[in-house]
Design a protein around this motif. Structure first.
Motif, PDB file in Angstrom:
ATOM      1  N   GLY A   1      37.528 -10.811  31.105  1.00 40.83           N
ATOM      2  CA  GLY A   1      37.866 -10.038  29.895  1.00 40.83           C
ATOM      3  C   GLY A   1      38.058 -10.912  28.672  1.00 40.83           C
TER       4      GLY A   1
ATOM      5  N   LEU B   1      41.135 -16.565  27.884  1.00 42.44           N
ATOM      6  CA  LEU B   1      40.192 -17.673  27.681  1.00 42.44           C
ATOM      7  C   LEU B   1      39.819 -17.862  26.214  1.00 42.44           C
ATOM      8  CD1 LEU B   1      38.597 -19.653  29.589  1.00 42.44           C
ATOM      9  CD2 LEU B   1      36.608 -18.293  28.972  1.00 42.44           C
TER      10      LEU B   1
ATOM     11  N   ILE C   1      41.420 -17.313  23.545  1.00 46.48           N
ATOM     12  CA  ILE C   1      42.473 -17.982  22.777  1.00 46.48           C
ATOM     13  C   ILE C   1      42.386 -19.498  22.993  1.00 46.48           C
ATOM     14  CG2 ILE C   1      44.975 -18.259  22.531  1.00 46.48           C
ATOM     15  CD1 ILE C   1      45.241 -15.292  23.246  1.00 46.48           C
TER      16      ILE C   1
ATOM     17  N   HIS D   1      43.324  -4.035  33.553  1.00 49.41           N
ATOM     18  CA  HIS D   1      44.729  -3.619  33.622  1.00 49.41           C
ATOM     19  C   HIS D   1      44.841  -2.120  33.402  1.00 49.41           C
ATOM     20  CE1 HIS D   1      46.287  -7.711  33.633  1.00 49.41           C
ATOM     21  NE2 HIS D   1      45.570  -8.018  32.568  1.00 49.41           N
TER      22      HIS D   1
ATOM     23  N   THR E   1      44.586  -5.016  24.827  1.00 48.37           N
ATOM     24  CA  THR E   1      44.468  -6.123  25.770  1.00 48.37           C
ATOM     25  C   THR E   1      44.234  -5.596  27.187  1.00 48.37           C
ATOM     26  OG1 THR E   1      45.873  -7.513  24.413  1.00 48.37           O
ATOM     27  CG2 THR E   1      45.663  -8.143  26.716  1.00 48.37           C
TER      28      THR E   1
ATOM     29  N   TRP F   1      40.638  -4.688  27.998  1.00 49.77           N
ATOM     30  CA  TRP F   1      39.709  -5.796  28.231  1.00 49.77           C
ATOM     31  C   TRP F   1      40.119  -6.671  29.408  1.00 49.77           C
ATOM     32  CZ3 TRP F   1      34.988  -6.856  26.514  1.00 49.77           C
ATOM     33  CH2 TRP F   1      34.531  -6.165  25.383  1.00 49.77           C
TER      34      TRP F   1
ATOM     35  N   THR G   1      41.362  -8.324  32.785  1.00 51.69           N
ATOM     36  CA  THR G   1      41.158  -7.939  34.181  1.00 51.69           C
ATOM     37  C   THR G   1      42.286  -8.492  35.041  1.00 51.69           C
ATOM     38  OG1 THR G   1      39.877  -9.914  34.722  1.00 51.69           O
ATOM     39  CG2 THR G   1      38.661  -8.019  33.833  1.00 51.69           C
TER      40      THR G   1
ATOM     41  N   GLY H   1      41.881  -9.811  37.942  1.00 51.21           N
ATOM     42  CA  GLY H   1      41.434 -11.104  38.498  1.00 51.21           C
ATOM     43  C   GLY H   1      41.643 -12.224  37.495  1.00 51.21           C
TER      44      GLY H   1
ATOM     45  N   GLY I   1      52.935 -14.407  33.705  1.00 54.07           N
ATOM     46  CA  GLY I   1      52.111 -13.223  33.936  1.00 54.07           C
ATOM     47  C   GLY I   1      52.887 -12.178  34.741  1.00 54.07           C
ATOM     48  N   ASP I   2      52.565 -10.913  34.502  1.00 54.32           N
ATOM     49  CA  ASP I   2      53.308  -9.842  35.170  1.00 54.32           C
ATOM     50  C   ASP I   2      52.794  -9.494  36.567  1.00 54.32           C
ATOM     51  OD1 ASP I   2      54.932  -9.577  32.932  1.00 54.32           O
ATOM     52  OD2 ASP I   2      53.481  -8.255  31.955  1.00 54.32           O
TER      53      ASP I   2
ATOM     54  N   ILE J   1      42.075 -22.010  43.349  1.00 55.44           N
ATOM     55  CA  ILE J   1      40.627 -21.713  43.264  1.00 55.44           C
ATOM     56  C   ILE J   1      39.835 -23.009  43.119  1.00 55.44           C
ATOM     57  CG2 ILE J   1      38.827 -20.456  42.004  1.00 55.44           C
ATOM     58  CD1 ILE J   1      40.824 -18.539  41.002  1.00 55.44           C
TER      59      ILE J   1
ATOM     60  N   LEU K   1      35.044 -18.033  43.096  1.00 52.45           N
ATOM     61  CA  LEU K   1      35.454 -16.900  42.261  1.00 52.45           C
ATOM     62  C   LEU K   1      36.518 -16.117  43.006  1.00 52.45           C
ATOM     63  CD1 LEU K   1      32.331 -14.925  40.951  1.00 52.45           C
ATOM     64  CD2 LEU K   1      34.121 -16.005  39.595  1.00 52.45           C
TER      65      LEU K   1
HETATM   66  C1  LIG Z   1      48.137 -10.653  23.040  1.00 55.00           C
HETATM   67  C2  LIG Z   1      48.169 -10.835  24.512  1.00 55.00           C
HETATM   68  C3  LIG Z   1      49.311 -10.465  25.205  1.00 55.00           C
HETATM   69  C4  LIG Z   1      49.377 -10.612  26.561  1.00 55.00           C
HETATM   70  N1  LIG Z   1      50.500 -10.196  27.210  1.00 55.00           N
HETATM   71  C5  LIG Z   1      50.549 -10.283  28.566  1.00 55.00           C
HETATM   72  C6  LIG Z   1      51.647  -9.827  29.307  1.00 55.00           C
HETATM   73  O1  LIG Z   1      52.596  -9.294  28.749  1.00 55.00           O
HETATM   74  N2  LIG Z   1      51.658  -9.983  30.633  1.00 55.00           N
HETATM   75  C7  LIG Z   1      50.628 -10.536  31.293  1.00 55.00           C
HETATM   76  O2  LIG Z   1      50.675 -10.622  32.516  1.00 55.00           O
HETATM   77  N3  LIG Z   1      49.554 -10.972  30.633  1.00 55.00           N
HETATM   78  C8  LIG Z   1      49.494 -10.861  29.292  1.00 55.00           C
HETATM   79  N4  LIG Z   1      48.385 -11.301  28.623  1.00 55.00           N
HETATM   80  C9  LIG Z   1      47.355 -11.990  29.367  1.00 55.00           C
HETATM   81  C10 LIG Z   1      46.352 -11.052  29.901  1.00 55.00           C
HETATM   82  O3  LIG Z   1      46.861  -9.930  30.502  1.00 55.00           O
HETATM   83  C11 LIG Z   1      45.635 -11.708  31.017  1.00 55.00           C
HETATM   84  O4  LIG Z   1      45.805 -13.036  31.094  1.00 55.00           O
HETATM   85  C12 LIG Z   1      44.238 -11.339  30.883  1.00 55.00           C
HETATM   86  O5  LIG Z   1      44.142 -10.007  31.229  1.00 55.00           O
HETATM   87  C13 LIG Z   1      43.336 -12.212  31.713  1.00 55.00           C
HETATM   88  O6  LIG Z   1      42.244 -11.457  32.107  1.00 55.00           O
HETATM   89  P1  LIG Z   1      40.828 -11.667  31.464  1.00 55.00           P
HETATM   90  O7  LIG Z   1      39.942 -10.814  32.258  1.00 55.00           O
HETATM   91  O8  LIG Z   1      40.892 -11.414  30.051  1.00 55.00           O
HETATM   92  O9  LIG Z   1      40.609 -13.212  31.803  1.00 55.00           O
HETATM   93  P2  LIG Z   1      39.871 -14.335  30.959  1.00 55.00           P
HETATM   94  O10 LIG Z   1      40.586 -14.588  29.730  1.00 55.00           O
HETATM   95  O11 LIG Z   1      38.432 -14.002  30.855  1.00 55.00           O
HETATM   96  O12 LIG Z   1      40.054 -15.527  31.973  1.00 55.00           O
HETATM   97  C14 LIG Z   1      41.319 -16.087  32.214  1.00 55.00           C
HETATM   98  C15 LIG Z   1      41.174 -17.284  33.152  1.00 55.00           C
HETATM   99  O13 LIG Z   1      40.844 -16.876  34.443  1.00 55.00           O
HETATM  100  C16 LIG Z   1      39.570 -17.372  34.849  1.00 55.00           C
HETATM  101  N5  LIG Z   1      38.940 -16.270  35.559  1.00 55.00           N
HETATM  102  C17 LIG Z   1      38.750 -15.009  35.090  1.00 55.00           C
HETATM  103  N6  LIG Z   1      38.258 -14.227  36.073  1.00 55.00           N
HETATM  104  C18 LIG Z   1      38.120 -15.000  37.171  1.00 55.00           C
HETATM  105  C19 LIG Z   1      37.692 -14.747  38.489  1.00 55.00           C
HETATM  106  N7  LIG Z   1      37.324 -13.524  38.902  1.00 55.00           N
HETATM  107  N8  LIG Z   1      37.691 -15.758  39.353  1.00 55.00           N
HETATM  108  C20 LIG Z   1      38.086 -16.998  38.991  1.00 55.00           C
HETATM  109  N9  LIG Z   1      38.522 -17.290  37.762  1.00 55.00           N
HETATM  110  C21 LIG Z   1      38.540 -16.292  36.856  1.00 55.00           C
HETATM  111  C22 LIG Z   1      38.902 -17.809  33.582  1.00 55.00           C
HETATM  112  O14 LIG Z   1      38.024 -18.857  33.830  1.00 55.00           O
HETATM  113  C23 LIG Z   1      40.065 -18.243  32.746  1.00 55.00           C
HETATM  114  O15 LIG Z   1      40.458 -19.532  33.097  1.00 55.00           O
HETATM  115  C24 LIG Z   1      48.288 -11.171  27.269  1.00 55.00           C
HETATM  116  C25 LIG Z   1      47.150 -11.546  26.576  1.00 55.00           C
HETATM  117  C26 LIG Z   1      47.073 -11.370  25.214  1.00 55.00           C
HETATM  118  C27 LIG Z   1      45.839 -11.750  24.484  1.00 55.00           C
END
Ligand SMILES: Cc1cc2nc3c(=O)[nH]c(=O)nc-3n(C[C@H](O)[C@H](O)[C@H](O)COP(=O)(O)OP(=O)(O)OC[C@H]3O[C@@H](n4cnc5c(N)ncnc54)[C@H](O)[C@@H]3O)c2cc1C
Lengths: 760, 295
Positions: free
Chosen positions: B36, B40, B42, B82, B110, B113, B115, B117, B127-128, B165, B170
């Protein structure tokens, strides 16, 4: 009260559709053919001598079109306090030394933003770090490093206010208390970051700048001083602006360096700050320490007040000097203060400078005053609303000639609040409390620090043959809805529809000077100018109508519903459109042009009028974690005649959110001058989920100095949120605070301190 | 902060197989997976990481699914957002803790978008989802060129943003076993504003004996108070086999707060976080107990 056709009626924003559909153009959206992207290289040191700057590597980078450093600039200094040249301390780029982390030392223009960025990494700057000073109380010590060599003890400016006989009054008071407060900074956090697009025409030697600004006129002056050009050779255009809140009054390095780079390259140059630059290198609310002493009679009557205050100015002046003045004034509002003494000091420190922000001066000062008042009421066994009622200003109140308050509905506001609280909040639970805070603010400032020779506001109305109107004003709509307000005022005065008027706002080349949108000045000051311009047209049309009617000269005519007619015999009159045609024909084809101006006279040095009211916050405190839950907010508000009620409501809600943010969670912690939370993840703004409900009640008054009785609306409401919240916590769990930003840990510690005190 | 990303080569594989192949080819180099992008992007913008290759797995629709039930347990694909978890009709009874947790993860934007994972793979100690996975006894399925393996949620995160990992692996699925009867679970996070990152969080899953008073089994997890989400094993030990009372839960909270190892930051002291997490464990423990008694 008079029945208006448009004033006071809920009215859609004239630019609402464009904004909602995304068609509204902001400076941020603009590009020009051949445009270059500018970037600023910023100092990593809070205080350092610049030994050398080597740009040769960066210049070799393909796509880089110009690089400038301090020595390439005309060296013009500027500031908003132009009446005091020593306070005009800003420069485009650091000349010999840097005074805060983030101060620009070089500017690059390149064909893409990425290349400009890459070029920054190739510029080598050699610094010799100097000892730095970050705290005001440190800064004024004799051995403190000097931020500006010619300002002894880092004192940027001072302010003394005094009336009555303070010492005598304290001696005769039944009850005296002194409290100290430390108030932190706050960032405007506007949606649109600072940005400017500059285009210099080498042939005519004229400059045009489109910028996200609150005052095109201030920017025009700042650029003229910085570039050593004539004002008239600089044209500033303000497109739609995505929020200012006081952060876009000063001329900043974005516009000045975009201009310099455009002059050097002959191409348009745009500089856009990123969010981190916005947080760390644009102005913010002035942090200050306040010592406040009051003397009261047993019955709660205030007899004396003494305030000493020192502000954390940062590296330059901005509007921080005005903040110092306003804090000294609004710390007395809205209460009768027979004896008063104020001493304020603004210090230079090695940080990004502080300046104006929504309710500037008033917000921290009111925090101190309103919390102290609750403590005094508690000690004297007087109800918090009652102590405010006892001391409330009444219409026509004059503070020893310093200021005079004509329209003044504070008493009615307090009474209305009392009734509503009893009715609505009679179910207070455990660890819940109610806090009150009064508020007041100006309708534009009078003291002319900018040193303009022009009237404070001007407007021009041109009427076309078909009756359509072109309204030209330099007033700034920065989201507060002033475009709509000025069209409403013009339409009301002429008795025509809003759809008949096309507004031409905020272009220094085509409109008459106006000092801009700060201190809630546009509705009253520009509103008066617009009304006066429209009144000139009305006068011409009335003359034609009178002639056609051939009636007795003493009969009054009114302009309403697109007609001009005899007030007592409405059927006797003419269509506005017909009269416009007649007037132009009769006048040898000369178009109808009306010009209006406004400058306050005989109103002292503060403001021509004051808006005011009282706010209440209901909050619940978690004794185990210190978490505050804001439940509900009541606002009773006197803004004279509200021009556009939904706009007033919107501003009340926004400023309440900002005020509560100041009280609850917004702050800017620093470490050796480095701001630690420059992002929207780390800078905590209250979002809609956390906002309590807000109930707004108006107490309309009529302000004789304002257009249709209007005055300041809803800037004052930035002040009460924080103290009302702190007072609510005080009444809920007894916790006392000497600072704002009530994060859970602080609240928990205060609860514990109170429990300890109770035991001891 | 630069706020400008460096250039990288971008791949968008259409299948898991293809993704794993790319990973085995580039995984050892400066390579990053993007799901999502909520975390990353950021890091990329801040210039904290500068990968040469970015593999976008958003197109692997086979990883975007939720299946199962209370009898068999749940399987949640790594690409499930989420928001999808929050709104899923499968998050009932014992699993409602997942939806409750998700409701307070950041903002809807957020959650639309981000995930599950990506969140877990990111290894953020605040993280929650992770503390919830710990008390639900979840397992994470990792796929690599050499095959698949299952890792206990508890063993997955080893420190600040450090996970188990491999560079060619993955995270593909989260498996949550069926809860035993008479089990109740609850999570809470503490932040000043809703949806913000946790100052501290706590999750408790409690299983009761047939008397509905005695704790047969319990798992307590804490977030944001150590380099990785952690269990409060001493507090668990204290409660296991005992008749649950308010006093006992207060004592368990006190023990949990001793077990935590938070650190002070610019604004919040170590001491406050430590005390806070104890309070949260007590409160959440009580709710988990009540839920178990009703289950
Ligand atoms: C403004 C803001 C507020 C937030 N508040 C919270 C909060 O209150 N609580 C909370 O828990 N989180 C919070 N987050 C974080 C967010 O929920 C998660 O970290 C986010 O959902 C990560 O998922 P993504 O799919 O976007 O991952 P990405 O950003 O795409 O990836 C995150 C990391 O995981 C790796 N990765 C992704 N998918 C896989 C996979 N399948 N296998 C192996 N590696 C993988 C990527 O390489 C990267 O290192 C917040 C984020 C933002 C921007």
């Amino acid at each position: 009260m008079k029945e208006y056709s448009i004033i006071g009626k809920p009215t859609r924003n004239v630019d609402g559709v464009a904004k909602v559909t995304g068609e509204a153009v902001y400076a941020f959206d603009m590009t020009l053919p051949n445009m270059l992207y500018g970037k600023l290289l910023r100092s990593p040191h809070p205080h350092a001598k610049i030994i050398s700057i080597d740009t040769s590597e960066a210049e070799k980078l393909s796509g880089v079109k110009a690089i400038i450093t301090g020595k390439d600039t005309p060296g013009g200094k500027w500031g908003l306090w132009r009446r005091f040249p020593e306070l005009c301390d800003q420069t485009a780029l650091a000349m010999d030394k840097v005074r805060f982390i983030g101060e620009p030392v070089a500017a690059v223009a390149a064909v893409t933003e990425e290349i400009a960025h890459e070029a920054l990494d190739l510029i080598a700057v050699e610094y010799e770090p100097l000892p730095a000073v970050f705290e005001p109380m440190e800064a004024i010590k004799d051995d403190a490093p000097l931020v500006h060599d010619d300002f002894e003890n880092n004192i940027n400016t001072t302010r003394h206010i005094e009336w009555g006989n303070v010492d005598e009054a304290f001696k005769n008071a039944d009850y005296v208390r002194e409290d100290r407060f430390s108030l932190s900074s706050q960032h405007h956090a506007p949606m649109e970051v600072h940005n400017a697009l500059a285009s210099y025409d080498k042939g005519s030697k004229r400059l045009t700048v489109w910028a996200s600004t609150q005052s095109p006129y201030f920017l025009q002056l700042g650029l003229a001083d910085a570039l050593k050009m004539r004002e008239g050779d600089i044209r500033v255009i303000k497109p739609h602006v995505g929020g200012g809140y006081g952060g876009k009054n000063s001329t900043m390095p974005d516009s000045v360096n975009a201009a310099l780079l455009s002059m050097k390259t002959g191409r348009p140059v745009k500089i856009v700050f990123n969010r981190e630059e916005e947080f760390t290198t644009t102005e913010h609310r002035t942090a200050m320490d306040i010592a406040i002493k009051i003397g009261l009679k047993k019955d709660g009557t205030l007899v004396a007040k003494e305030v000493k205050l020192i502000t954390d100015g940062g590296a330059y002046t901005g509007l921080g000097a005005t903040t110092l003045y306003l804090a000294g004034t609004f710390v007395t509002f809205p209460y009768k203060t027979p004896n008063y003494r104020y001493d304020g000091v603004r210090t230079y420190t090695n940080k990004m400078w502080s300046s104006s922000m929504r309710g500037f001066g008033s917000v921290p000062a009111v925090y101190a005053a309103e919390i102290q008042l609750d403590r005094a009421a508690n000690d004297l066994g007087i109800d918090p609303l009652e102590i405010r009622r006892i001391n409330a200003m009444t219409p026509g109140y004059s503070a020893s000639g310093e200021y005079t308050v004509e329209s003044c509905g504070i008493l009615e506001c307090i009474d209305k609040m009392g009734k509503r609280v009893k009715e609505k909040w009679n179910d207070l639970g455990e660890d819940e409390g109610i806090g009150f805070a009064s508020f007041a603010y100006m309708s534009g400032g009078i003291f002319n620090w900018i040193d303009t020779p022009y009237a404070f506001s001007g407007a021009m109305v041109k009427v076309n043959i078909d009756g359509t109107v072109e309204l030209f004003t330099q007033a700034s709509d920065i989201g507060q809805g002033h475009n709509t307000v000025s069209v409403m005022i013009c339409a009301e005065e002429l008795g025509i529809g809003m759809e008949d008027i096309r507004l031409h706002p905020a272009d220094t080349a085509t409109t008459l000077a106006d000092l801009g949108a700060w201190g809630s000045r546009e509705t009253l000051m520009n509103g008066n100018a617009v009304r006066a311009a429209a009144a000139e047209i009305k006068k011409m049309l009335v003359a034609v109508a009178r002639m056609k009617l051939g009636e007795n000269i003493v009969y009054d005519l009114v302009a309403k519903n697109k007609r001009i007619y005899l007030e007592l015999r409405p059927e006797r009159g003419f269509s506005y459109y017909e009269l416009v045609k007649d007037a132009i024909k009769q006048n040898d084809g000369e178009p109808l042009i009306g010009i209006g101006h406004y400058t306050p006279h005989n109103k002292g040095m503060i403001s021509p009028a004051y808006g005011m009211g009282i706010q209440a916050v209901r909050a619940k405190v978690d004794r185990e974690t210190g978490l505050i839950e804001m439940k509900d907010v009541l606002v009773v508000h006197d803004c004279g005649q509200p021009i556009n009620p939904p706009a007033v409501r919107g501003q009340v809600e926004g400023s309440t959110q900002m005020g509560l943010g100041y009280g609850l969670c917004e702050n800017m912690p620093t470490d050796n001058g480095l701001i630690l939370n420059p992002s929207f993840v780390d800078y905590k703004l209250i979002r809609s989920r956390d906002m309590p409900t807000i109930e707004l009640m108006e107490v309309p008054t009529y302000e004789p100095e304002g257009p249709f009785g209007a005055k300041e609306a809803a800037e004052a409401t930035t002040s009460p949120g924080a103290p009302a919240l702190a007072n609510a916590v005080y009444h809920a769990v007894g916790a006392e605070f000497d600072s704002n930003v009530l994060k859970p840990e602080k609240v928990l510690n205060a609860i514990r301190a109170k429990e300890q005190k109770g035991k001891a | 902060m630069k706020n400008i990303m460096n250039n990288f080569e971008y791949f968008a594989p259409g299948s898991l197989e293809e993704a794993l192949k790319l990973l085995s080819q580039y995984g050892e180099d400066e390579c990053k997976i993007i799901a999502g992008g909520q975390s990353l992007i950021i890091l990329l913008k801040q210039g904290l990481i500068t990968p040469q290759y970015v593999i976008d797995i958003k197109g692997l629709s086979e990883l975007d699914s939720i299946s199962g039930n209370e009898k068999e347990g749940l399987k949640i694909g790594a690409l499930t957002t989420h928001r999808a978890i929050e709104k899923s009709p499968l998050m009932q009874n014992a699993f409602c803790i997942l939806a409750e947790m998700e409701q307070n993860v950041s903002s809807v934007e957020t959650r639309n978008w981000g995930t599950i994972g990506g969140n877990i793979a990111h290894g953020d100690p605040s993280g929650d989802p992770a503390p919830v996975m710990l008390v639900l006894n979840a397992k994470y399925k990792l796929a690599g060129a050499k095959g698949e393996r299952l890792v206990e949620a508890e063993d997955f995160t080893s420190g600040y943003f450090e996970t188990d990992i491999g560079h060619d692996e993955l995270l593909t699925e989260i498996q949550i076993p069926a809860p035993p009867p008479r089990t109740g679970a609850k999570f809470t996070k503490f932040s000043q504003l809703q949806g913000d990152y946790a100052i501290a969080s706590a999750a408790v899953s409690m299983t009761l004996d047939a008397d509905k008073k005695t704790c047969a089994d319990i798992r307590i997890a804490m977030g944001s108070v150590a380099p990785a989400p952690m269990r409060a094993k001493k507090a668990e030990y204290l409660l296991r086999g005992k008749v649950i009372t308010d006093d006992l839960l207060v004592e368990a909270g006190r023990m949990a707060s001793e077990e935590a190892s938070p650190t002070s930051d610019a604004e919040i002291s170590e001491q406050y976080k430590r005390e806070l997490v104890g309070t949260l464990v007590t409160r959440v423990g009580k709710e988990a107990f009540e839920r178990a008694a009703m289950a």
